[in-house]
Design a protein around this motif. Structure first.
Motif, mmCIF file in Angstrom:
data_model
loop_
_atom_site.group_PDB
_atom_site.id
_atom_site.type_symbol
_atom_site.label_atom_id
_atom_site.label_comp_id
_atom_site.label_asym_id
_atom_site.label_seq_id
_atom_site.Cartn_x
_atom_site.Cartn_y
_atom_site.Cartn_z
ATOM 1 N N PHE A 1 0.855 -1.174 0.000
ATOM 2 C CA PHE A 1 0.000 0.000 0.000
ATOM 3 C C PHE A 1 0.895 1.229 0.000
ATOM 4 C CE2 PHE A 1 -2.181 -3.429 2.183
ATOM 5 C CZ PHE A 1 -3.361 -3.491 1.467
ATOM 6 N N HIS A 2 0.870 1.967 -1.111
ATOM 7 C CA HIS A 2 1.691 3.166 -1.254
ATOM 8 C C HIS A 2 0.907 4.380 -0.787
ATOM 9 C CE1 HIS A 2 4.576 0.969 -3.738
ATOM 10 N NE2 HIS A 2 3.535 0.418 -4.327
ATOM 11 N N ASP A 3 1.610 5.481 -0.631
ATOM 12 C CA ASP A 3 0.938 6.748 -0.372
ATOM 13 C C ASP A 3 0.069 7.099 -1.568
ATOM 14 O OD1 ASP A 3 2.202 7.094 2.039
ATOM 15 O OD2 ASP A 3 3.893 8.167 1.152
ATOM 16 N N LEU A 4 -1.111 7.652 -1.317
ATOM 17 C CA LEU A 4 -2.044 7.959 -2.404
ATOM 18 C C LEU A 4 -1.479 8.957 -3.400
ATOM 19 C CD1 LEU A 4 -5.469 8.106 -0.554
ATOM 20 C CD2 LEU A 4 -4.586 6.308 -2.029
ATOM 21 N N TYR A 5 -0.646 9.879 -2.962
ATOM 22 C CA TYR A 5 -0.109 10.863 -3.901
ATOM 23 C C TYR A 5 0.850 10.233 -4.898
ATOM 24 C CZ TYR A 5 4.276 11.022 -1.279
ATOM 25 O OH TYR A 5 5.454 10.702 -0.689
ATOM 26 N N GLU A 6 1.339 9.020 -4.615
ATOM 27 C CA GLU A 6 2.245 8.355 -5.541
ATOM 28 C C GLU A 6 1.500 7.634 -6.668
ATOM 29 O OE1 GLU A 6 4.752 5.822 -3.195
ATOM 30 O OE2 GLU A 6 6.184 7.427 -2.895
ATOM 31 N N TRP A 7 0.174 7.461 -6.549
ATOM 32 C CA TRP A 7 -0.584 6.761 -7.583
ATOM 33 C C TRP A 7 -0.953 7.738 -8.686
ATOM 34 C CZ3 TRP A 7 -4.623 3.045 -5.079
ATOM 35 C CH2 TRP A 7 -3.949 2.121 -4.304
ATOM 36 N N GLN A 8 0.001 8.198 -9.425
ATOM 37 C CA GLN A 8 -0.274 9.130 -10.502
ATOM 38 C C GLN A 8 0.692 8.890 -11.644
ATOM 39 O OE1 GLN A 8 0.863 13.215 -9.458
ATOM 40 N NE2 GLN A 8 1.226 12.417 -7.409
ATOM 41 N N TYR A 9 0.395 9.496 -12.773
ATOM 42 C CA TYR A 9 1.193 9.322 -13.982
ATOM 43 C C TYR A 9 2.648 9.692 -13.746
ATOM 44 C CZ TYR A 9 2.737 10.028 -18.733
ATOM 45 O OH TYR A 9 3.440 9.984 -19.900
ATOM 46 N N LEU A 10 3.540 8.936 -14.273
ATOM 47 C CA LEU A 10 4.990 9.105 -14.226
ATOM 48 C C LEU A 10 5.601 8.790 -12.870
ATOM 49 C CD1 LEU A 10 5.501 12.368 -16.296
ATOM 50 C CD2 LEU A 10 5.540 10.032 -17.102
ATOM 51 N N SER A 11 4.825 8.367 -11.889
ATOM 52 C CA SER A 11 5.399 8.081 -10.576
ATOM 53 C C SER A 11 5.894 6.638 -10.490
ATOM 54 C CB SER A 11 4.376 8.328 -9.475
ATOM 55 O OG SER A 11 3.373 7.342 -9.516
#
Length: 190
Positions: free
Chosen positions: A33-43
């Protein structure tokens, strides 16, 4: 600083007895389970699935992440994004009664593609492709709340080498990235 503190805490746990296992090799399944802000394009941080192989003093953990999304926007554009990452973690671990701590490294390779197409005309269509290779020195710990399930956390510093290619104009860019990664991992071990 966090990694030094985690290492000091993990090595100071000396009063526990050795973890008891009936099998010399245990295999399981895990999810990070990653931080939610990391679930984005290019991450390159789509949800990760792990296959832990526990050899007692060593842990080998292949991993895979995949994410695909498709959406239509207000300006009559259709966007498609796809991210896939394959990885491998190799760790030395110290077993305790209901827990273990580990240190080692994760390595991996990932690809990402992003494209958008206008529904009215293909004149402004664009696509972008990326690939990343990385190494991440990592330390972590797991606590077994039952004989098969464990919950833990890990932290590390990830060093990326990223290649970006644009299909539209043929340009290729390369850059390096460093970031601290923290994650919570739920594992099921047979």
């Amino acid at each position: 600083m966090f990694m030094i503190m985690l290492l000091l805490i993990s090595t100071s746990i000396v009063g526990q007895t050795q973890f008891v296992s009936n099998s010399p090799v245990r295999i399981g399944f895990g999810i990070a389970f990653h931080d939610l802000y990391e679930w984005q394009y290019l991450s390159y941080e789509a949800p990760s699935f792990y296959l832990p192989i526990d050899f007692g003093k060593y842990l080998i953990e292949p991993s895979i992440s995949h994410e695909r999304s498709r959406k239509s926007t207000i300006d009559y554009r259709e966007e498609t994004e796809r991210v896939t990452i394959l990885g491998l973690g190799v760790f030395v671990k110290k077993n305790y009664e209901k827990s273990y701590v580990y240190a080692g490294s994760r390595i991996g390779y990932g690809t990402s593609s992003y494209s958008y197409q206008y529904m009215e005309s293909s004149l402004h269509d664009r696509s972008l492709k990326e690939s990343v290779s990385f190494i991440a020195p990592t330390i972590g710990g797991q606590y077994f709340f039952s004989s098969h399930f464990s919950l833990g956390g890990e932290g590390g510093v990830r060093f990326d080498q990223i290649f970006i290619g644009n299909d539209t104009n043929g340009k290729i860019s390369t850059y390096k990235n460093e970031k601290v990664q923290m994650r919570i991992i739920l594992r099921f071990i047979l």
